[in-house]
Each structure stands twice: as C-alpha cells, then as structure tokens.
Design a protein around this motif. Structure first.
Motif, mmCIF file in Angstrom:
data_model
loop_
_atom_site.group_PDB
_atom_site.id
_atom_site.type_symbol
_atom_site.label_atom_id
_atom_site.label_comp_id
_atom_site.label_asym_id
_atom_site.label_seq_id
_atom_site.Cartn_x
_atom_site.Cartn_y
_atom_site.Cartn_z
ATOM 1 N N ALA A 265 102.752 -30.234 30.988
ATOM 2 C CA ALA A 265 104.031 -30.604 31.595
ATOM 3 C C ALA A 265 104.104 -32.113 31.632
ATOM 4 N N SER A 266 105.313 -32.666 31.567
ATOM 5 C CA SER A 266 105.462 -34.104 31.711
ATOM 6 C C SER A 266 106.866 -34.413 32.185
ATOM 7 N N GLY A 267 106.991 -35.557 32.818
ATOM 8 C CA GLY A 267 108.289 -35.969 33.320
ATOM 9 C C GLY A 267 108.161 -36.646 34.661
ATOM 10 N N PRO A 268 109.287 -36.970 35.294
ATOM 11 C CA PRO A 268 109.240 -37.583 36.620
ATOM 12 C C PRO A 268 108.535 -36.648 37.592
ATOM 13 N N PRO A 269 107.822 -37.198 38.563
ATOM 14 C CA PRO A 269 107.033 -36.379 39.487
ATOM 15 C C PRO A 269 107.859 -35.273 40.130
ATOM 16 N N GLY A 270 109.101 -35.584 40.483
ATOM 17 C CA GLY A 270 109.935 -34.601 41.155
ATOM 18 C C GLY A 270 110.183 -33.361 40.307
ATOM 19 N N GLU A 271 110.167 -33.540 38.977
ATOM 20 C CA GLU A 271 110.403 -32.398 38.104
ATOM 21 C C GLU A 271 109.114 -31.675 37.758
ATOM 22 N N VAL A 272 108.039 -32.453 37.694
ATOM 23 C CA VAL A 272 106.779 -31.888 37.197
ATOM 24 C C VAL A 272 106.030 -31.137 38.284
ATOM 25 N N LEU A 273 105.981 -31.741 39.456
ATOM 26 C CA LEU A 273 105.162 -31.158 40.520
ATOM 27 C C LEU A 273 105.930 -30.039 41.225
ATOM 28 N N THR A 274 105.651 -28.835 40.791
ATOM 29 C CA THR A 274 106.291 -27.686 41.428
ATOM 30 C C THR A 274 105.205 -26.713 41.848
ATOM 31 N N ALA A 275 105.565 -25.867 42.783
ATOM 32 C CA ALA A 275 104.600 -24.877 43.266
ATOM 33 C C ALA A 275 104.103 -24.014 42.113
ATOM 34 N N ASP A 276 104.992 -23.681 41.200
ATOM 35 C CA ASP A 276 104.620 -22.865 40.047
ATOM 36 C C ASP A 276 103.555 -23.540 39.200
ATOM 37 N N LEU A 277 103.815 -24.830 38.927
ATOM 38 C CA LEU A 277 102.872 -25.545 38.072
ATOM 39 C C LEU A 277 101.505 -25.655 38.741
ATOM 40 N N LEU A 278 101.496 -25.938 40.027
ATOM 41 C CA LEU A 278 100.226 -26.076 40.738
ATOM 42 C C LEU A 278 99.464 -24.762 40.727
ATOM 43 N N ALA A 279 100.179 -23.679 40.851
ATOM 44 C CA ALA A 279 99.519 -22.377 40.819
ATOM 45 C C ALA A 279 98.953 -22.111 39.434
ATOM 46 N N GLN A 280 99.737 -22.483 38.434
ATOM 47 C CA GLN A 280 99.338 -22.174 37.069
ATOM 48 C C GLN A 280 98.176 -23.057 36.607
ATOM 49 N N PRO A 297 108.015 -36.550 46.026
ATOM 50 C CA PRO A 297 107.484 -35.219 46.309
ATOM 51 C C PRO A 297 106.156 -35.323 47.051
ATOM 52 N N THR A 298 105.950 -34.474 47.991
ATOM 53 C CA THR A 298 104.701 -34.434 48.737
ATOM 54 C C THR A 298 104.138 -33.036 48.600
ATOM 55 N N VAL A 299 102.839 -32.977 48.333
ATOM 56 C CA VAL A 299 102.223 -31.672 48.101
ATOM 57 C C VAL A 299 101.459 -31.247 49.338
ATOM 58 N N THR A 300 101.714 -30.077 49.813
ATOM 59 C CA THR A 300 100.926 -29.508 50.899
ATOM 60 C C THR A 300 100.227 -28.280 50.340
ATOM 61 N N TYR A 301 98.895 -28.260 50.453
ATOM 62 C CA TYR A 301 98.155 -27.131 49.912
ATOM 63 C C TYR A 301 98.077 -26.040 50.955
ATOM 64 N N LEU A 302 98.262 -24.820 50.519
ATOM 65 C CA LEU A 302 98.206 -23.699 51.436
ATOM 66 C C LEU A 302 96.926 -22.938 51.176
ATOM 67 N N PRO A 303 96.183 -22.656 52.244
ATOM 68 C CA PRO A 303 94.953 -21.877 52.037
ATOM 69 C C PRO A 303 95.322 -20.471 51.569
ATOM 70 N N GLY A 304 94.353 -19.825 51.006
ATOM 71 C CA GLY A 304 94.614 -18.467 50.541
ATOM 72 C C GLY A 304 94.750 -18.428 49.039
ATOM 73 N N PRO A 305 94.901 -17.232 48.504
ATOM 74 C CA PRO A 305 94.928 -17.067 47.053
ATOM 75 C C PRO A 305 96.205 -17.651 46.459
ATOM 76 N N PRO A 306 96.142 -18.100 45.235
ATOM 77 C CA PRO A 306 97.322 -18.624 44.571
ATOM 78 C C PRO A 306 98.320 -17.507 44.318
ATOM 79 N N GLN A 307 99.530 -17.912 44.093
ATOM 80 C CA GLN A 307 100.551 -16.913 43.831
ATOM 81 C C GLN A 307 100.319 -16.252 42.480
ATOM 82 N N ARG A 308 99.767 -17.035 41.561
ATOM 83 C CA ARG A 308 99.504 -16.485 40.228
ATOM 84 C C ARG A 308 98.126 -16.931 39.781
#
Lengths: 312, 375
Positions: A265-280, A297-308
C-alpha cells in the motif's frame, strides 16, 4: 555554505508552518516544498537532489532468500516518506540498497534520473546520508571526531578540516541538541546520545537525500519528536523506516507499506493506515482515528485477535 | 544537555528547531590536533627524547664513551684520531638509525593494522605478518632464490611478499561474516599462522646446516639490530619515510575504518580498494623492516596504545607521535639488549616480548571488562 543551508531550511520551515493546518502531505504541499527548495538553490548544501526513485528494486541474498521484491518508490526534495511494515518486511534491506551498503540484485536506484550504481562511493555519500547501524569501535574517538567524518565525502583524502568544516560540525551538534557532548568519547554515549551524534554527522554531510532506519530508536519521546521535526524541516528528500505508526502518520507526507519485501500500500497516511490494512499486514486489531489536535491519523491497538488473519 | 521551551509537538506543526542551552564543553581533551601548540610541543619533546636516547645508545655498550666525546665525534670536532670514532660512527650509529627506523615503522604499521581490523590488539608480530616476512627472507637466503641479484633488493622484496601473504591469510581467517574482528579469532589466527611460519623459518635454517644457524634462528624469529651497517640502511629508511608519509596522508580514510565497514562506506570510502592499498603498504613497511631486523614483536602493539592515550585515535595526530615513540622505544630497548648481559647481545625481541607480553594480557583483561560493562 553554512548560511545557505540554514536560510534554505528556514524558508522550508516557514512553508511547513503554513501547510501544517491543512492535511499534511497533500500533493500540493509536496510540490510547494520542493519548489521552495529549488527556488532557494540547494536545500542542503552541495548534495542537492530533487528526486530519489527506486525502480523495481530487488534484493535476493546469496542463499536465495528474496528480501526486497520489485519496489518502486519516489521521494521528492522537501518530502518525508515513511516506510512501514512488520519485522522482516524488508525495510532495512531496502534502505541499505538505497544508501549503498548493499548492491541491489534487481532494479535501480535513481537520483534525479541518474543511476546511483554508476556513481562512486564518494559521489554517493555527497548526496545520500544515513545513520548506519551501530558500528561499535574499540577506539575512543570523540563525538566531534565522529561527526567531522561527515565532511569526508567533500574532501580529498589528504585534506584536513578547515574552520568552515568545524563550524558545520558545531552547528550540526547544536541542532540535534548534542553540543554538550562534543568532547565526550563516542563509545561512552548512551544509545540515544549516539543516535543524535550520528544524525549530526549525517547533517554535516550536507546531503540531498536522508535515509534513516528507525531514527527514533533509543530516543525518549521528546527527542523522537524533535529529531523527526528536524529531519522534516531540512528540505531534503527523506526516506525513513519507522516502527511507530502514529509518529509515521504525523511526520510523513506519504507512506509505503512493505510486507514480504513488496509494497502492499502507498499514499498519504490518512489513506494508507486503515484498520483493514493493519489487520492484513501486521495481524493486529486496531482502530484508526483522526486526532482532533494533530489532524493526523492516530492508531490505537486493540488487544485480542485480529479481525482477519494476515495474508502471508 | 538540551532544553526546549515547551513540550514539542503540542501544536499542529512539527517541531522546528531544537533549542540548546548555551553550555559548551571546553575544546580540550578529545585528541590534540596537529598544528596546535600542545601537539607541536609534544612532537618537540619526543624529538628531544629520541636525540637523548640515541646519544645514550651511542655512548653506552661494551665500551663506555663519554657523551661529550660522542657529540664531538658526530660533529666532526673530535681530536684526531679519536679511538672511539669507528665504534660510534661505523658500529653504533647505523644500529641506532636502524633501531629508530624499525621502531617507528612497527609502531606505524601496528596502528594501521589496528584500524584495519578495528581491534587494538593487532600487531604485525601477533598477526603473523612479521613471521611471514622472516620466513620469506630465510627462504631466499637458504634456497638461494634470486642469488646473484643484490640482496639489498631481493631480501626486502621477498619479505614484502611473505608479509603480504601472511596478512591476507590471517585477515581472511579472522574475519567474521559480518566484517567484524573479535579479539579471540584475531589472536588465534595470528598466533597459529605466526607459529607455523616461525617453525618453517627455524626448520629451513637448521636443515641448511649453516655454520651459525642457531644464532640465525634467534635473529629471524626474535629479531635483532646487530646486522646494521651503513650500506644497508638506505632501503629501510626510504621505505619507512615514504610509507609513514603516505599513511599520514591517508589519515582521513584510516579514521573512517574505525567506524566499521558499513559506516565507512556510507561516508564515501571505497572500502575494498582502500583496504587493499593498506594491505600492500603495511606489508611493504613490515617486510622491508623485518628483512633488516628479524621479527621484533609487541612494539606495534604497545606504542600505538600509548600514543593514543596522548593524542587520541585520530590518525593524523596519532601516526607521527606513534612513529617517534616507537623509535625512542626500540632504540632504548636495543641499548638494554646490548648492555644487560654484556658482552652478550640479547635478541631485542626478547626484551620487547618481556614488556609487551604482560601489556598484551593487561589489554586482554581490560577489553573483557569493557565488553562486560557494555553487555
């Protein structure tokens, strides 16, 4: 020489201020910053570079492991580009190919369109600076001596340092907040102090491109912010590998996300950093929100298993 | 340390300037620069020390000559004919000059090799370079290779080749995959190669059944300056002067070697090419000196260390100081070698090993303490 560097930087800084309230890292902002740099001549002294590009860059180890695979990226002067991705995704290898510690096995690194492989080590070091991975030395060189080594690519090998060189060293040390360390033995510095001294050395090289691998490693939070702010304000083309996604989002105009040696993935942080991408890519569950104060964009990590499950 | 006015990125912009407190450390300690007053004074002191040691070495020995008389002979004002003229001018002076050259050269090569392997425990003798030179020189003598040519050329040339090959082998054996050199690998590889080559030297000499072979074994494996004569001084002095001058000129890239291969590369040094050049230079100086003095150990280990304590690790300041200190040290050691068991000459390498061996062990211990502290 010193004057040009400082003035150019300040102009770029001014640009940074006006641009900052808008979403950082838009195309216009980058172009504008690049223009400012071009208008003021060399942004960072003698090594001015307008564009760093990699073209299908690949690196395969002698034992056949492909660490970097077909990476094409672009960094323009005045732009700060972040390289993020999990451990082993090829960030460090890619950066080492760019700053010349490794010879890529495929593709090219281009500075303003010219193949870097054709340039000698010295010509390259005049234009690209980095903070190399810690080279411990059993000899007590002072911080000042280490930083002064950054003048080497600009010198014939027998030339001694001049007063102007020493002034550059003093100024660079002051900019990274290490002027009090000048006469200390480099080997006795803490990790963070060492990091700042080596950054000062990179500044003294007066490069057009700054390639930094985890520049905030070992640094406490204040220096993390200061170092990244400083790098951003230089007007150089900056390519940084960063672990901290929130910092990356805040300080980088664009991000490239590496996974398994490829850009996913590439692009401005707001477009690149998504929950989907982090999971993937990272295999973690996270929430990404635009912070009201920073606008980034600010990333907050959630404990527990990833969505995917990560696709690897 | 640094103080910023308010917490950094509190607002909407990246931090723009790192503010610093005005506190500045004095420029003193960290390596006196060549050209500074203190550095000049240090060089002057060392030159005087060399002159004093040299004079003592001319005056003392199996025959004691008053120093005043030595001065008169040197300046040509001695009443004619001075009974000591021959001893001072034809026996002792070439020996002092050779000692100074060998001491200076070994110290400079030691400092250079230490930069090359980034380890302060390197020394031409410990790394087997001197033994390589000895073995090659002895091969030429015993096997008569190149006989007929002037030995003033064939001997140093062979020693150079031997030194170069030994250095290549040890370097290749000791080098870690990442490019580093741990002390243990370095010392083990050096000692093994050095022993093999010394054994070869002894074997060649004993098998050749030359009249004085035992003495020659001692000379080639432990070193000595007893063979010094005017007609053989030109080559070692010229090579020493040229080699040292070149290495001082290469101070900047030598400094870069200290920060490691990757560090040197990103600072613009073509490490492979430079390293090859340093290999040749270090082997040349070692080879030529060993051809005239045998393998004298530990000078190249101790002297650079002492010189670093005085002027720091930067080579532009370090190498001239190391050269002068090496010269003083070996001239003094040779004087001791001639006098402690007079009229017997003790091989000077015995004395340098007696001082250098304990020094080496002390360094080894210190290095371990440092590694533990770092861990």
């Amino acid at each position: 020489m010193t004057g040009t560097w400082r003035e150019a930087t300040e102009v770029t800084e001014g640009k940074e201020v006006t641009e900052a309230n808008e979403v950082m890292g838009t195309e216009e902002a980058m172009e504008a910053a690049a223009e400012v740099v071009e208008a003021t001549g060399s942004a960072a002294g003698t090594g001015a570079v307008r564009t760093l590009r990699t073209e299908d860059l690949g690196y395969t180890t002698p034992s056949g492991r492909r660490l970097v695979d077909g990476v094409s990226l672009t960094v323009r002067a005045g732009e700060t580009v972040g390289l993020v991705g999990p451990n082993g995704s090829g960030k460090t290898t890619l950066l080492r190919c760019v700053y010349g510690a490794l010879t890529p096995t495929a593709g090219r690194v281009l500075l303003d369109g010219a193949d870097l492989a054709a340039a000698g080590a010295k010509a390259r070091a005049r234009r690209i600076a980095t903070v190399p991975q810690d080279g411990q030395t059993g000899f007590d060189l002072s911080v000042r001596q280490i930083v002064a080594m950054g003048r080497s690519p600009h010198k014939r090998f027998w030339e001694a340092d001049t007063a102007a060189d020493r002034a550059l060293v003093d100024e660079a040390l002051a900019r990274v907040g290490a002027d009090g360390l000048a006469d200390r033995p480099f080997g006795q510095l803490s990790g963070g102090e060492r990091q700042r001294a080596l950054l000062a050395r990179a500044l003294v090289q007066q490069p057009g491109v700054l390639v930094l691998d985890e520049p905030t490693n070992h640094l406490d939070i204040r220096y993390q912010l200061e170092v990244l702010g400083l790098v951003r304000a230089l007007g150089t083309a900056n390519l940084l590998a960063l672990h901290d996604l929130t910092l990356a989002a805040y300080y980088c105009d664009r991000l490239y996300v590496l996974d398994g040696g490829r850009v996913v993935a590439s692009g401005p942080p707001g477009e690149v950093l998504t929950a989907d991408l982090l999971a993937q890519v990272y295999g973690v569950a996270a929430e990404v929100a635009v912070h009201p104060a920073t606008g980034a964009p600010t990333v907050t990590y959630l404990p527990g298993p990833p969505q995917r499950t990560p696709a690897r | 340390m640094i103080r910023t006015g308010k917490p950094a990125a509190a607002g909407n912009q990246p931090v723009r300037r790192v503010r610093t407190s005005a506190k500045r450390a004095g420029r003193g300690s960290g390596g006196r620069a060549p050209g500074s007053l203190t550095y000049g004074a240090l060089i002057a002191v060392l030159v005087l020390a060399l002159a004093a040691t040299g004079t003592a070495a001319l005056a003392y020995g199996s025959v004691k000559i008053p120093p005043a008389e030595v001065f008169d002979i040197l300046t040509g004002r001695a009443r004619d004919p001075s009974p000591y003229r021959t001893i001072v001018l034809d026996v002792r002076l070439p020996r002092v000059l050779l000692g100074a050259a060998v001491g200076a050269g070994l110290a400079v090569v030691g400092a250079t090799l230490q930069a090359l392997v980034r380890n302060p425990l390197a020394d031409p003798f410990l790394l087997g370079v001197s033994s390589g030179a000895s073995a090659a020189a002895v091969s030429v003598i015993v096997l008569g290779v190149g006989a007929g040519l002037a030995t003033t050329v064939t001997l140093p040339a062979a020693s150079f080749v031997g030194a170069f090959l030994a250095l290549l082998v040890v370097y290749a054996l000791a080098r870690e995959p990442g490019g580093g050199f741990t002390t243990s690998r370095l010392v083990l590889a050096g000692v093994a190669v050095s022993y093999i080559l010394s054994a070869l030297t002894s074997l060649l000499l004993v098998v050749s059944a030359r009249a004085d072979h035992l003495k020659e074994v001692l000379y080639w494996t432990l070193g000595g300056l007893g063979s010094a004569r005017w007609d053989m001084l030109a080559v070692p002095l010229a090579v020493l002067a040229a080699g040292t001058a070149l290495l001082v000129a290469l101070a900047r890239p030598l400094d870069l070697l200290l920060v490691g291969e990757e560090g040197a590369t990103v600072l613009g040094l073509d490490t492979a090419r430079f390293r090859a050049g340093v290999f040749v230079l270090a082997s040349l100086v070692t080879g030529v000196l060993v051809a005239h003095s045998g393998a004298i150990g530990f000078v190249g280990l101790m002297v650079p260390h002492a010189a670093r304590m005085l002027v720091g690790a930067g080579h532009r300041a370090l190498l001239p100081v190391a050269a002068l200190m090496g010269a003083v040290f070996l001239v003094a050691a040779d004087l001791a070698a001639r006098t402690v068991a007079a009229p017997q000459d003790v091989p000077v390498g015995v004395l340098t090993a007696l001082t250098g061996g304990p020094f080496f062990l002390w360094q080894l211990r210190r290095g371990r303490a440092r590694e533990e502290a770092a861990a």
